[in-house]
Design an enzyme around this catalytic site. Structure first.
Site, PDB file in Angstrom:
ATOM      1  CB  CYS A  25      -0.951  -0.019   1.191  1.00 39.28           C
ATOM      2  SG  CYS A  25      -0.122  -0.082   2.788  1.00 39.28           S
ATOM      3  CG  HIS A 562      28.989 -11.231  14.583  1.00 40.79           C
ATOM      4  ND1 HIS A 562      29.430 -12.035  13.569  1.00 40.79           N
ATOM      5  CD2 HIS A 562      27.690 -11.559  14.788  1.00 40.79           C
ATOM      6  CE1 HIS A 562      28.451 -12.816  13.161  1.00 40.79           C
ATOM      7  NE2 HIS A 562      27.376 -12.544  13.891  1.00 40.79           N
TER       8      HIS A 562
END
Length: 640
Positions: A25, A562
């Site tokens: 939309c 990480h």
């Protein structure tokens, strides 16, 4: 983040094979999925560029904002969205009837929204030109402008036929043929001349076909395409492949055109007219209360993605009466959210958040409210409530003076020329009430900025969902975990952060991960497979997969370390941890060991990104180490 990267990450989290239908939309990607349990909403929420992800009315909705079209185009480039190639839903999930109806309406109207907005914008410009007497109502220019602004409403059945066919997974061209039957001159001219000719129906083998004006209708074509989807599948399964091209379309049209003109069309028209009459009656009998309630709770509909369920009602009202009495509540509700967000902008102290609030507030003034709602107003709660009340009051005021809208358009400042009232000044007063009351309310009641953690920035994200969780955990828990005696650096000072790795330093932008590459930090190729504490602090997060760890220093520096890229897939294999979550650590303590060669042999990059995850709290982060660095040697300089 690049649009293509965002689209890929969204699809990775949802699962391409899990998607049965996709559309968008004005601000959201909308998906139907086979199994909702397979979608990690939190991982979607953490993606840079995603404002909010949620399931609402049986549909996965991902709020993107103004760039949703480009993201959807990228999604379309990855998915095969042709109806006949979308897999049939395998996992049946129970949904209540209301959810199914709302999902269907959103799915059918979503693709048509850009055309509705485009025609509405033309009508807005058209109204301005007429008001300024720049064009004559008798001119060809007037007629062409009028044609453009009205074409969506006149030919609505054709537009809806295509989107409904996609939604119900049936043949689009046969659906358009059904719309053509409704709009055929014999039917349309017969309906318009019925009063003169006295002929109100045609006979089809003794059955009456009512002459109905199907211009601007919505429900007849949607119901017809829905029924056709079953008829088509029924016939298609029973006709041999070599004869399908000849007999399937013929039989479908033989059945559906008469059925539509005799039963479905008149029935759908009656439903649409009844809905319009009921809404008009409610607004006439209890207009002020109805307008206040709708203006107040419209933002709640936006949160749950149900606001497009109102679009058919607006369309029906405009088709029936030439204007919609409920549209002013859309306008005041949106502008109140803009006013509240601008109030948040005035109160915020953090420069980055302040800039975002200003941008979101201005965007909301032009009708796109999701960034303001999800990014700021809802987060701080009080602004959202202030905007709800202000929007309701503004809508009630406009209703008192007979307000309405003559076109469907994004409810914002550019839509103002399409609004009408007993006197136009009341539209402007209603708008001013909505914006000013919301803004003043926020300034009076304030925001609890310190109690709301800043959103995880794009620099801490990754294509690895678990790493995104690590970044979020570092940010969202640091305030709780830090020792009350922490020494916080004063503004203007520099904080030097040591390296947690022995190895070769790389620029963070050089690593093979588009998200980490945008981060604030450095990347290191470890020489010994060990991760050490770079400062005295606390372990905020330690994943079961052992590949990522979040720390906070005594000075409040939040760091995500990480090990490798996408190494979450190893599920802890080749990793050994030496600390636990919430544990206090000293600079130089061994945190994690990992087998570099085994990880490489498994096909994973072993580079270690070292990211400062609360960069919003500082002026900047610079990498100071080059070439090789040893543990505890200066790696980063943080400017406070």
């Amino acid at each position: 983040m690049k649009t293509e990267d965002l689209a890929k990450q969204i699809l990775d989290i949802i699962g391409v094979s899990n998607i049965t239908y996709a559309t968008h939309c004005a601000t959201r990607l909308r998906f139907n999925v086979k199994d909702e349990a397979l979608v990690d909403l939190k991982a979607l929420d953490r993606l840079e560029g995603v404002l909010k992800a949620q399931f609402s009315s049986g549909q996965l909705q991902i709020v993107i904002g103004a760039k949703v079209k480009s993201v959807f185009d990228a999604v379309s480039g990855i998915l095969d969205l042709e109806p006949n190639n979308i897999e049939v839903q395998e996992v049946k999930q129970k949904k209540n009837p209301i959810s199914r109806v709302v999902e269907t309406i959103a799915g059918v109207f979503g693709p048509v929204i850009p055309v509705l907005i485009g025609c509405g914008m033309v009508k807005s410009v058209f109204s301005i030109l007429i008001a300024m007497k720049l064009i004559e109502t008798s001119s060809g220019t007037y007629q062409i402008f009028n044609l453009i602004s009205d074409l969506i409403f006149y030919f609505f059945p054709f537009f809806l036929a295509v989107s409904a066919a996609k939604k119900f997974k049936t043949n689009e061209y046969l659906a358009v043929a059904l719309a053509g039957a409704y709009m055929y001159p014999t039917i349309m001219e017969g309906a318009m001349n019925a009063a003169k000719t006295g002929i109100s129906s045609l006979s089809f083998f003794g059955l009456p076909i009512l002459l109905v004006n199907y211009k601007s209708t919505i429900i007849p074509i949607i119901l017809s395409v829905w029924v056709m989807s079953y008829v088509y599948r029924f016939i298609d399964k029973r006709i041999p492949d070599m004869f399908k091209i000849l007999f399937v379309p013929m039989l479908v049209l033989f059945i559906m055109v008469p059925l539509g003109l005799i039963v479905i069309g008149p029935f759908g028209t009656y439903i649409g007219s009844s809905v319009a009459q009921i809404v008009t009656y409610l607004y006439t009998a209890n207009g002020v209360i109805g307008a206040f309630l709708f203006g107040t709770f419209r933002p709640v509909l936006i949160i749950f993605g149900m606001h497009y369920a109102i679009t058919p009602i607006n369309s029906q009202l405009i088709a029936e009466y030439g204007y919609s009495v409920i549209s002013p509540a859309n306008l005041t509700g949106n502008l109140a959210q803009a006013g509240a967000c601008l109030g948040v902008f005035l109160l915020l102290k953090n420069k980055i958040s302040k800039s975002g609030a200003l941008t979101s507030g201005v965007t909301a003034l032009f009708g796109i409210t999701e960034p303001a709602i999800f990014g700021y107003n809802l987060k701080y709660k009080k602004p959202f409530i202030c905007a709800m009340v202000a929007g309701g009051i503004g809508a009630a005021y406009i209703n008192v003076w007979g307000g309405g809208a003559t076109a469907l358009i994004l409810p914002g400042l550019l839509a103002l020329p399409t609004y009408i009232a007993d006197s136009y000044i009341h539209i402007l007063i209603g708008v001013a009430i909505s914006i000013s009351l919301a803004l003043i309310g926020v300034l009076i009641f304030g925001i609890d900025e310190d109690k709301v953690p800043a959103s995880v920035s794009g620099s801490t994200g990754t294509t690895d969902a678990a790493t995104s969780t690590a970044a979020a955990t570092v940010q969202n828990t640091s305030a709780e975990k830090m020792n009350s005696t922490s020494e916080v650096a004063s503004p203007g000072e520099k904080i030097m952060v040591g390296s947690p790795i022995n190895g070769v330093v790389k620029n963070i932008s050089e690593i093979d991960d588009p998200i980490f590459a945008l981060g604030s930090g450095a990347a290191i190729e470890s020489e010994d497979g060990k991760v050490f504490a770079p400062f005295d602090g606390t372990v905020l997060s330690l994943f079961p997969t052992k590949h990522a760890i979040g720390l906070v220093s005594a000075e409040g520096v939040e760091m995500l370390i990480h090990v490798g890229i996408n190494t979450v897939k190893l599920k802890g294999k080749y990793f050994t941890t030496h600390v636990q979550q919430d544990q206090k650590v000293k600079q130089g303590d061994l945190l994690i060991e990992f087998d570099r060669e085994a990880i490489k042999a498994a096909g994973f990059d072993t580079v270690v990104p070292v990211i400062i995850s609360n960069t919003y709290a500082y002026q900047g982060v610079d990498q100071v180490a080059v070439n090789r660095v040893a543990k505890n040697e200066a790696l980063l300089c943080i400017h406070t």
